[in-house]
Design a protein around this motif. Structure first.
Motif, PDB file in Angstrom:
ATOM      1  N   GLU A  90     -10.573  -0.136  13.688  1.00 58.87           N
ATOM      2  CA  GLU A  90     -10.648   1.236  13.205  1.00 58.87           C
ATOM      3  C   GLU A  90      -9.326   1.558  12.536  1.00 58.87           C
ATOM      4  N   ILE A  91      -9.355   2.135  11.338  1.00 56.02           N
ATOM      5  CA  ILE A  91      -8.119   2.557  10.679  1.00 56.02           C
ATOM      6  C   ILE A  91      -8.298   3.969  10.129  1.00 56.02           C
ATOM      7  N   SER A  92      -7.184   4.678  10.021  1.00 54.38           N
ATOM      8  CA  SER A  92      -7.210   6.027   9.481  1.00 54.38           C
ATOM      9  C   SER A  92      -5.897   6.275   8.748  1.00 54.38           C
ATOM     10  N   ALA A  93      -6.018   6.821   7.539  1.00 58.58           N
ATOM     11  CA  ALA A  93      -4.830   7.122   6.736  1.00 58.58           C
ATOM     12  C   ALA A  93      -5.185   8.179   5.703  1.00 58.58           C
ATOM     13  N   THR A  94      -4.186   8.877   5.230  1.00 59.01           N
ATOM     14  CA  THR A  94      -4.357   9.791   4.103  1.00 59.01           C
ATOM     15  C   THR A  94      -3.827   9.083   2.871  1.00 59.01           C
ATOM     16  N   ILE A  95      -4.689   8.983   1.858  1.00 59.87           N
ATOM     17  CA  ILE A  95      -4.282   8.301   0.630  1.00 59.87           C
ATOM     18  C   ILE A  95      -4.302   9.284  -0.540  1.00 59.87           C
ATOM     19  N   LYS A 140      -5.821  14.678 -12.171  1.00 57.60           N
ATOM     20  CA  LYS A 140      -4.962  15.292 -11.173  1.00 57.60           C
ATOM     21  C   LYS A 140      -4.989  14.473  -9.893  1.00 57.60           C
ATOM     22  N   LEU A 141      -3.870  14.480  -9.180  1.00 59.39           N
ATOM     23  CA  LEU A 141      -3.788  13.769  -7.913  1.00 59.39           C
ATOM     24  C   LEU A 141      -4.313  14.653  -6.776  1.00 59.39           C
ATOM     25  N   PHE A 142      -4.986  14.028  -5.828  1.00 59.05           N
ATOM     26  CA  PHE A 142      -5.443  14.723  -4.625  1.00 59.05           C
ATOM     27  C   PHE A 142      -5.391  13.769  -3.448  1.00 59.05           C
ATOM     28  N   SER A 143      -5.261  14.334  -2.264  1.00 58.48           N
ATOM     29  CA  SER A 143      -5.211  13.478  -1.063  1.00 58.48           C
ATOM     30  C   SER A 143      -6.581  13.444  -0.423  1.00 58.48           C
ATOM     31  N   MET A 144      -6.849  12.326   0.198  1.00 57.52           N
ATOM     32  CA  MET A 144      -8.171  12.104   0.795  1.00 57.52           C
ATOM     33  C   MET A 144      -7.991  11.432   2.133  1.00 57.52           C
ATOM     34  N   TYR A 202       0.804  -1.216   0.000  1.00 54.88           N
ATOM     35  CA  TYR A 202       0.000   0.000   0.000  1.00 54.88           C
ATOM     36  C   TYR A 202       0.839   1.268   0.000  1.00 54.88           C
ATOM     37  N   ALA A 203       2.133   1.145  -0.038  1.00 50.61           N
ATOM     38  CA  ALA A 203       3.028   2.301   0.044  1.00 50.61           C
ATOM     39  C   ALA A 203       2.741   3.329  -1.049  1.00 50.61           C
ATOM     40  N   SER A 204       2.433   2.879  -2.249  1.00 49.93           N
ATOM     41  CA  SER A 204       2.199   3.817  -3.350  1.00 49.93           C
ATOM     42  C   SER A 204       0.879   4.570  -3.199  1.00 49.93           C
ATOM     43  N   LEU A 205      -0.043   4.071  -2.382  1.00 51.68           N
ATOM     44  CA  LEU A 205      -1.327   4.740  -2.172  1.00 51.68           C
ATOM     45  C   LEU A 205      -1.282   5.778  -1.063  1.00 51.68           C
ATOM     46  N   LEU A 206      -0.318   5.650  -0.153  1.00 53.03           N
ATOM     47  CA  LEU A 206      -0.254   6.539   1.000  1.00 53.03           C
ATOM     48  C   LEU A 206       0.353   7.886   0.645  1.00 53.03           C
ATOM     49  N   ASP A 207      -0.067   8.900   1.355  1.00 51.52           N
ATOM     50  CA  ASP A 207       0.450  10.256   1.170  1.00 51.52           C
ATOM     51  C   ASP A 207       1.948  10.263   1.466  1.00 51.52           C
ATOM     52  N   PRO A 208       2.798  10.701   0.520  1.00 51.73           N
ATOM     53  CA  PRO A 208       4.244  10.696   0.744  1.00 51.73           C
ATOM     54  C   PRO A 208       4.678  11.573   1.925  1.00 51.73           C
TER      55      PRO A 208
END
Length: 82
Positions: free
Chosen positions: A64-69, A78-82, A34-40
């Motif tokens: 429960e999980i939380s991450a910025t992808i 265009k790329l955006f973070s969510m 999942y490294a490529s999906l996570l916010d750098p």
């Protein structure tokens, strides 16, 4: 049982009996697929797992999980973070 680090392996029976709570942060080393999906800028996933029993006495694990992808807009590409 209080929150602690996320273990590699857990005895579910013991975790349910002790109503264990595991909370911690996983990085790209633990989640290489999942490294490529996570916010750098913040490549980590926060997780919390609470073990116990429900009202009918069945063993449960609430996760429960939380991450910025990073996502790609299908219209603008265009790329955006969510």
């Amino acid at each position: 049982m209080s929150a602690g680090a996320l273990p590699q392996h857990v005895s579910i029976r013991k975790a349910v009996t002790h109503e264990a709570v595991y909370e911690g942060v996983l990085g790209t080393a633990e989640l290489p697929n999942y490294a490529s999906l996570l916010d750098p800028e913040n490549p980590s996933v926060w997780a919390r797992i609470r073990c116990g029993r429900d009202e009918e006495g069945r063993s449960i694990a609430e996760v429960e999980i939380s991450a910025t992808i990073i996502m790609e807009c299908q219209r603008t590409l265009k790329l955006f973070s969510m």
